[in-house]
Design an enzyme around this catalytic site. Sequence first.
Site, mmCIF file in Angstrom:
data_model
loop_
_atom_site.group_PDB
_atom_site.id
_atom_site.type_symbol
_atom_site.label_atom_id
_atom_site.label_comp_id
_atom_site.label_asym_id
_atom_site.label_seq_id
_atom_site.Cartn_x
_atom_site.Cartn_y
_atom_site.Cartn_z
ATOM 1 N N ARG A 174 28.860 39.909 45.227
ATOM 2 C CA ARG A 174 30.272 39.583 45.435
ATOM 3 C C ARG A 174 31.200 40.786 45.274
ATOM 4 N NH1 ARG A 174 27.459 36.442 47.123
ATOM 5 N NH2 ARG A 174 27.324 34.210 46.721
ATOM 6 N N SER A 225 34.620 29.239 44.571
ATOM 7 C CA SER A 225 33.991 29.441 43.265
ATOM 8 C C SER A 225 34.885 30.290 42.378
ATOM 9 C CB SER A 225 32.634 30.127 43.430
ATOM 10 O OG SER A 225 31.747 29.310 44.165
ATOM 11 N N GLU A 295 35.096 35.229 39.749
ATOM 12 C CA GLU A 295 34.815 35.652 41.123
ATOM 13 C C GLU A 295 36.103 35.637 41.929
ATOM 14 O OE1 GLU A 295 32.468 33.808 44.958
ATOM 15 O OE2 GLU A 295 31.384 33.915 43.069
#
Length: 302
Positions: A174, A225, A295
């Site tokens: 990520r 998320s 995130e």
Amino acid sequence: MLTITDELKNENIGKVLVNEPLAKHTTIKIGGPADLLIEPTNSESLEKALEIIKKHDVPWRAIGRGSNLLVADEGIRGVVIKIGTGMDEMNIEGDVLTVGGGYSVIKLATIISKKGLSGLEFASGIPGSIGGAVYMNAGAHGSDMSTILIKALVLFEDGSLQWLTNEELEFSYRTSILQEKRPGICVQAVLKLQEGKKEDIVGVMQKNKDYRRDTQPWNYPCAGSIFRNPLPHYAGKLVEDAGLKGHQIGGAKISDMHGNFIVNAGGAKAKDVLDLIDFVKQTILEKYGVSMETEVEIIGGK
């Protein structure tokens, strides 16, 4: 800001909006105003806009479709550049796809699946733009952008345009080099796909869409998320095991469907979400000794 506003408008770079609420431009429907929000009509307009912004020494940042993004209630000072309509061109040559940074990930995945091209099945439910997906190395179902990206055209803060290879983007979970090490905007991406059976590809796409629909709260505004998975653990499982699903602060609520989603249950402020994030972090650390990292990208403020 009047001078820079007039200059941007005079150059016809695209939309130029003053004190624009960013809640209109994020999937969680939260965020205070940007002093200026501009949406360039093409890459040339983007370059011109950045040239003007730098001349006036005004802070700026870019956003895409507003997923994986939480904007502070105070908003963002300076200029927000929205990479969207006008920067969403697409060209397919064999199994190589060149696509603009403003192109919808979901739309692109759907279109290429129907052409019998495989590689973006994992992205069938990711509600962002290609530029944002490269920036975040977006992924799901065991794959991510790093597995298909050949190179990306990046516009850096000094106004220079440069192609970066997959290796030069330094992808990891990520993250990419564009987030902190070399801040920049993905203007265009070149992807390597694979030819396959259209029926099989569409079938995988549908399976992934069904999974997201059945397990994630897309009926509420959300940012995707919230936490990175603290491997070998999974963020949603930790939150669920801690009994936190459904916990609510103000208008922000941990989804009843998935522990790694915070939804805007109605009138939520960024502070509600941030307080809920801190509560989850503290609880998981105390219960399991696991540190949780966000995130979702948190931007703006005083």
